[in-house]
Design a protein around this motif. Structure first.
Motif, PDB file in Angstrom:
ATOM      1  N   ASN A  61       0.803  -1.230   0.000  1.00  0.00           N
ATOM      2  CA  ASN A  61       0.000   0.000   0.000  1.00  0.00           C
ATOM      3  C   ASN A  61       0.835   1.279   0.000  1.00  0.00           C
ATOM      4  O   ASN A  61       0.269   2.369   0.153  1.00  0.00           O
ATOM      5  N   ALA A  62       2.124   1.168  -0.186  1.00  0.00           N
ATOM      6  CA  ALA A  62       2.937   2.371  -0.375  1.00  0.00           C
ATOM      7  C   ALA A  62       2.639   2.969  -1.742  1.00  0.00           C
ATOM      8  O   ALA A  62       2.380   2.252  -2.711  1.00  0.00           O
ATOM      9  N   GLU A  87      14.297   0.853   3.222  1.00  0.00           N
ATOM     10  CA  GLU A  87      13.160   0.052   3.651  1.00  0.00           C
ATOM     11  C   GLU A  87      11.963   0.999   3.768  1.00  0.00           C
ATOM     12  O   GLU A  87      11.943   1.893   4.622  1.00  0.00           O
ATOM     13  N   ILE A  88      10.976   0.810   2.892  1.00  0.00           N
ATOM     14  CA  ILE A  88       9.817   1.701   2.828  1.00  0.00           C
ATOM     15  C   ILE A  88       8.601   0.872   3.223  1.00  0.00           C
ATOM     16  O   ILE A  88       8.142   0.016   2.469  1.00  0.00           O
ATOM     17  N   ARG A  89       8.085   1.141   4.408  1.00  0.00           N
ATOM     18  CA  ARG A  89       7.095   0.248   4.992  1.00  0.00           C
ATOM     19  C   ARG A  89       5.665   0.590   4.546  1.00  0.00           C
ATOM     20  O   ARG A  89       5.437   1.408   3.667  1.00  0.00           O
ATOM     21  N   HIS A 110      20.043   3.829   2.588  1.00  0.00           N
ATOM     22  CA  HIS A 110      20.048   3.156   3.891  1.00  0.00           C
ATOM     23  C   HIS A 110      19.117   3.842   4.889  1.00  0.00           C
ATOM     24  O   HIS A 110      19.469   4.067   6.050  1.00  0.00           O
ATOM     25  N   ASN A 111      17.918   4.147   4.443  1.00  0.00           N
ATOM     26  CA  ASN A 111      16.921   4.777   5.311  1.00  0.00           C
ATOM     27  C   ASN A 111      15.808   3.796   5.652  1.00  0.00           C
ATOM     28  O   ASN A 111      15.510   2.885   4.877  1.00  0.00           O
ATOM     29  N   LEU A 112      15.188   4.027   6.802  1.00  0.00           N
ATOM     30  CA  LEU A 112      14.006   3.270   7.220  1.00  0.00           C
ATOM     31  C   LEU A 112      12.849   4.241   7.366  1.00  0.00           C
ATOM     32  O   LEU A 112      12.880   5.121   8.242  1.00  0.00           O
ATOM     33  N   LEU A 113      11.846   4.089   6.513  1.00  0.00           N
ATOM     34  CA  LEU A 113      10.622   4.882   6.584  1.00  0.00           C
ATOM     35  C   LEU A 113       9.524   3.949   7.065  1.00  0.00           C
ATOM     36  O   LEU A 113       9.069   3.065   6.315  1.00  0.00           O
ATOM     37  N   MET A 114       9.118   4.111   8.303  1.00  0.00           N
ATOM     38  CA  MET A 114       8.132   3.201   8.887  1.00  0.00           C
ATOM     39  C   MET A 114       6.728   3.514   8.379  1.00  0.00           C
ATOM     40  O   MET A 114       6.505   4.453   7.621  1.00  0.00           O
TER      41      MET A 114
END
Length: 281
Positions: A61-62, A87-89, A110-114
């Motif tokens: 659903n991104a 990582e695109i949550r 190298h990013n984390l988007l929750m």
């Protein structure tokens, strides 16, 4: 060749790396480019002129590359650029840029988007950034490298979040956040040095001591109250005290820039539709 589920739709013109993976019920638009090792798990929409680098994972659903939520947007062919190993949550939305800025929204490496993060038009997110659940970014925001933003925080347009900083959860950020510091509250205030983060990120002992002294001089409640004049004096003193510490010098530059900006936002000085700095616009 790419692995594409039978229910996914890949529009003619889309470019997929040989080892890209597109899961069930995804839609990839004609101007999209997916790099090596990038995976769309399922129900992902990639629209507009969106370029993704290598090794990204996008969860259900991104929506990537959607039109800006900006009344001035006139359908220009702007873009969204995403780097490597992000990582695109679930339910994250990343909008492309506008002609009123650089025409580009950018997310680094190298990013984390929750889940439920929103990155609006013309934002720039650096490298090794964590945006926790529900972080909401207005347009033209700059988030520098090695920043963590706590859940449900809201960031005003044209704000800069300085590198190696920490934003506490549910914080309302309306002014620039200095590098190396922790901010919290509604509205946000500088609370302390981000000591734990700086140690994890390899900032040396001497620089951490210097930055702790800088916090005391600039932000501690024990500092004399003197407004802008005190801040200028403290910046001068820090430049003299630590002329060879690049971290202190970076902090001082950030503080001076924010003080010269509009409403504490340095980038707002450069906005093209700013009636104060660009009266002809």
């Amino acid at each position: 060749m790419p692995t594409i589920h039978a229910t996914a739709i890949i529009e003619p013109g889309a470019q997929l790396a040989e080892d890209a993976r597109v899961g069930p019920f995804c839609w990839v638009g004609p101007k999209a480019r997916l790099g090596a090792g990038t995976t769309l798990i399922s129900h992902v929409t990639v629209t507009g002129r969106t370029t993704m680098g290598e090794g990204n994972t996008v969860w259900p659903n991104a929506v990537l590359g959607g039109d800006p939520q900006d009344l001035k947007f006139g359908g220009e062919d702007t873009e969204l650029v995403i780097g490597d190993h992000n990582e695109i949550r679930e339910s994250v939305t990343l909008h492309k840029g506008t002609a009123n800025d650089r025409g580009q929204t950018r997310v680094g490496n190298h990013n984390l988007l929750m889940a439920y993060v929103h990155v609006a038009h013309d934002c720039r997110v650096g490298n090794h950034v964590v945006l926790a659940n529900g972080v909401q970014m207005a347009g033209h925001v700059l988030v520098e490298d090695h920043v963590t933003v706590g859940g449900a925080s809201a960031i005003h347009h044209f704000v800069t979040i300085g590198g190696h900083g920490f934003v506490g959860g549910m914080t309302r950020v309306t002014k620039d956040s200095p590098p190396f510091m922790t901010i919290e509250g509604n509205p946000a205030e500088v609370r302390r040095l981000n000591s734990v983060g700086l140690k994890r990120q390899g900032i040396g002992d001497d620089s951490r001591l210097h930055l702790r002294d800088a916090f005391r001089r600039l932000y501690s409640s024990r500092a004399d109250s003197g407004g802008v004049g005190r801040t200028d004096a403290a910046c001068d003193a820090l430049e003299d005290a630590y002329p060879h510490d690049p971290h202190v010098q970076r902090l001082v530059t950030s503080v001076r820039n924010s003080a010269s900006g509009q409403h504490g936002r340095y980038l707002e000085t450069f906005r093209r539709d700013n009636a104060w700095t660009n009266p002809g616009k």
